[in-house]
Design a protein around this motif. Structure first.
Motif, mmCIF file in Angstrom:
data_model
loop_
_atom_site.group_PDB
_atom_site.id
_atom_site.type_symbol
_atom_site.label_atom_id
_atom_site.label_comp_id
_atom_site.label_asym_id
_atom_site.label_seq_id
_atom_site.Cartn_x
_atom_site.Cartn_y
_atom_site.Cartn_z
ATOM 1 N N GLU A 41 0.826 -1.199 0.000
ATOM 2 C CA GLU A 41 0.000 0.000 0.000
ATOM 3 C C GLU A 41 0.867 1.259 0.000
ATOM 4 O O GLU A 41 0.507 2.273 -0.596
ATOM 5 N N LYS A 42 2.029 1.202 0.658
ATOM 6 C CA LYS A 42 2.941 2.355 0.712
ATOM 7 C C LYS A 42 3.767 2.498 -0.574
ATOM 8 O O LYS A 42 4.277 3.567 -0.869
ATOM 9 N N LEU A 43 3.912 1.436 -1.305
ATOM 10 C CA LEU A 43 4.785 1.406 -2.472
ATOM 11 C C LEU A 43 4.455 2.466 -3.517
ATOM 12 O O LEU A 43 5.368 3.136 -4.009
ATOM 13 N N PRO A 44 3.201 2.701 -3.896
ATOM 14 C CA PRO A 44 2.921 3.742 -4.904
ATOM 15 C C PRO A 44 3.379 5.130 -4.443
ATOM 16 O O PRO A 44 3.919 5.905 -5.247
ATOM 17 N N ASN A 45 3.171 5.448 -3.155
ATOM 18 C CA ASN A 45 3.606 6.754 -2.650
ATOM 19 C C ASN A 45 5.129 6.879 -2.693
ATOM 20 O O ASN A 45 5.667 7.921 -3.074
ATOM 21 N N VAL A 46 5.813 5.803 -2.295
ATOM 22 C CA VAL A 46 7.274 5.817 -2.318
ATOM 23 C C VAL A 46 7.773 5.970 -3.752
ATOM 24 O O VAL A 46 8.700 6.742 -4.022
ATOM 25 N N MET A 47 7.150 5.247 -4.673
ATOM 26 C CA MET A 47 7.562 5.340 -6.080
ATOM 27 C C MET A 47 7.312 6.741 -6.627
ATOM 28 O O MET A 47 8.108 7.258 -7.407
ATOM 29 N N ASP A 48 6.197 7.365 -6.223
ATOM 30 C CA ASP A 48 5.927 8.740 -6.654
ATOM 31 C C ASP A 48 7.008 9.681 -6.142
ATOM 32 O O ASP A 48 7.475 10.561 -6.881
ATOM 33 N N ASP A 49 7.396 9.524 -4.866
ATOM 34 C CA ASP A 49 8.453 10.361 -4.295
ATOM 35 C C ASP A 49 9.776 10.160 -5.032
ATOM 36 O O ASP A 49 10.462 11.128 -5.381
ATOM 37 N N VAL A 50 10.131 8.898 -5.269
ATOM 38 C CA VAL A 50 11.397 8.599 -5.958
ATOM 39 C C VAL A 50 11.367 9.141 -7.376
ATOM 40 O O VAL A 50 12.335 9.730 -7.855
ATOM 41 N N THR A 51 10.262 8.981 -8.057
ATOM 42 C CA THR A 51 10.139 9.485 -9.427
ATOM 43 C C THR A 51 10.239 11.003 -9.454
ATOM 44 O O THR A 51 10.894 11.584 -10.325
ATOM 45 N N GLY A 52 9.591 11.662 -8.493
ATOM 46 C CA GLY A 52 9.662 13.127 -8.416
ATOM 47 C C GLY A 52 11.082 13.607 -8.172
ATOM 48 O O GLY A 52 11.548 14.564 -8.797
ATOM 49 N N GLN A 53 11.780 12.946 -7.259
ATOM 50 C CA GLN A 53 13.162 13.333 -6.983
ATOM 51 C C GLN A 53 14.060 13.073 -8.181
ATOM 52 O O GLN A 53 14.937 13.887 -8.503
ATOM 53 N N ALA A 54 13.863 11.953 -8.858
ATOM 54 C CA ALA A 54 14.661 11.646 -10.048
ATOM 55 C C ALA A 54 14.408 12.676 -11.141
ATOM 56 O O ALA A 54 15.345 13.121 -11.818
ATOM 57 N N GLN A 55 13.159 13.072 -11.290
ATOM 58 C CA GLN A 55 12.829 14.081 -12.297
ATOM 59 C C GLN A 55 13.472 15.422 -11.940
ATOM 60 O O GLN A 55 13.999 16.118 -12.808
ATOM 61 N N LEU A 56 13.454 15.779 -10.655
ATOM 62 C CA LEU A 56 14.091 17.017 -10.211
ATOM 63 C C LEU A 56 15.590 16.982 -10.479
ATOM 64 O O LEU A 56 16.162 17.963 -10.972
ATOM 65 N N ILE A 57 16.221 15.852 -10.193
ATOM 66 C CA ILE A 57 17.663 15.710 -10.433
ATOM 67 C C ILE A 57 17.967 15.820 -11.930
ATOM 68 O O ILE A 57 18.932 16.488 -12.334
ATOM 69 N N LEU A 58 17.146 15.181 -12.755
ATOM 70 C CA LEU A 58 17.363 15.246 -14.203
ATOM 71 C C LEU A 58 17.181 16.669 -14.736
ATOM 72 O O LEU A 58 17.947 17.129 -15.581
ATOM 73 N N ASN A 59 16.173 17.384 -14.228
ATOM 74 C CA ASN A 59 15.971 18.769 -14.651
ATOM 75 C C ASN A 59 17.153 19.640 -14.240
ATOM 76 O O ASN A 59 17.630 20.468 -15.022
ATOM 77 N N THR A 60 17.625 19.459 -13.011
ATOM 78 C CA THR A 60 18.788 20.223 -12.541
ATOM 79 C C THR A 60 20.021 19.893 -13.374
ATOM 80 O O THR A 60 20.799 20.788 -13.729
ATOM 81 N N SER A 61 20.198 18.615 -13.702
ATOM 82 C CA SER A 61 21.338 18.208 -14.540
ATOM 83 C C SER A 61 21.249 18.846 -15.916
ATOM 84 O O SER A 61 22.269 19.315 -16.453
ATOM 85 N N ASN A 62 20.073 18.870 -16.484
ATOM 86 C CA ASN A 62 19.899 19.492 -17.805
ATOM 87 C C ASN A 62 20.215 20.980 -17.759
ATOM 88 O O ASN A 62 20.859 21.520 -18.666
ATOM 89 N N GLU A 63 19.783 21.662 -16.707
ATOM 90 C CA GLU A 63 20.087 23.084 -16.556
ATOM 91 C C GLU A 63 21.587 23.302 -16.412
ATOM 92 O O GLU A 63 22.155 24.227 -17.000
ATOM 93 N N THR A 64 22.233 22.452 -15.614
ATOM 94 C CA THR A 64 23.677 22.579 -15.409
ATOM 95 C C THR A 64 24.427 22.359 -16.714
ATOM 96 O O THR A 64 25.356 23.114 -17.045
#
Length: 148
Positions: A41-64
């Motif tokens: 039951e917790k897994l979808p929320n955790v995956m959403d958090d991980v996906t959001g953080q990965a997307q943030l890291i990728l966006n920051t990397s692209n900007e850099t």
């Protein structure tokens, strides 16, 4: 009681003993299943958090990477200017070295002339000045090239 009743009774007692023996492992299996349910039951929320953080890291990397590319594009003309300056300095140094070697050879020729003619003292100096006067135009041209 007949044999059939006795058999059913033995099977019933065996089944009751088996149920008593398996109560604890079945209860543990139930707990494991409950924990598995909570985790899934917790897994979808955790995956959403991980996906959001990965997307943030990728966006920051692209900007850099974009910033680095922009800075490299801004610095590239500077490197070309430095390269051209170095090439010009090398050319000037090569020209100065060539002129210096020519002048050295010419003065060496004058020294050989004074030794060959066995001029000494004042006569040697005067012959050297005469030699320089003869080559004055060439020396001035070389000096002007060095100034450029």
């Amino acid at each position: 009681m007949d044999w059939m009743g006795i058999g059913v009774l033995v099977i019933g007692i065996a089944f009751a003993v088996l149920v008593v023996i398996l109560i604890k492992p079945l209860k543990n299996l139930g707990d494991v299943m409950e924990n598995l349910k909570q985790t899934t039951e917790k897994l979808p929320n955790v995956m959403d958090d991980v996906t959001g953080q990965a997307q943030l890291i990728l966006n920051t990397s692209n900007e850099t990477i974009g910033n680095v590319n922009q800075q490299v594009n801004e610095i590239t003309p500077l490197f070309k200017i430095v390269g051209d300056t170095g090439e010009a300095a090398r050319s000037l140094t090569q020209s100065a070295l060539s002129k210096t070697n020519t002048l050295k050879n010419n003065t060496g020729n004058a020294a050989n002339l004074t030794r060959r003619e066995k001029y000494q003292g004042l006569y040697g100096f005067l012959s050297f000045l005469f030699y320089l006067q003869q080559n004055k135009k060439e020396v001035k041209a070389e000096a002007e090239l060095l100034k450029k």
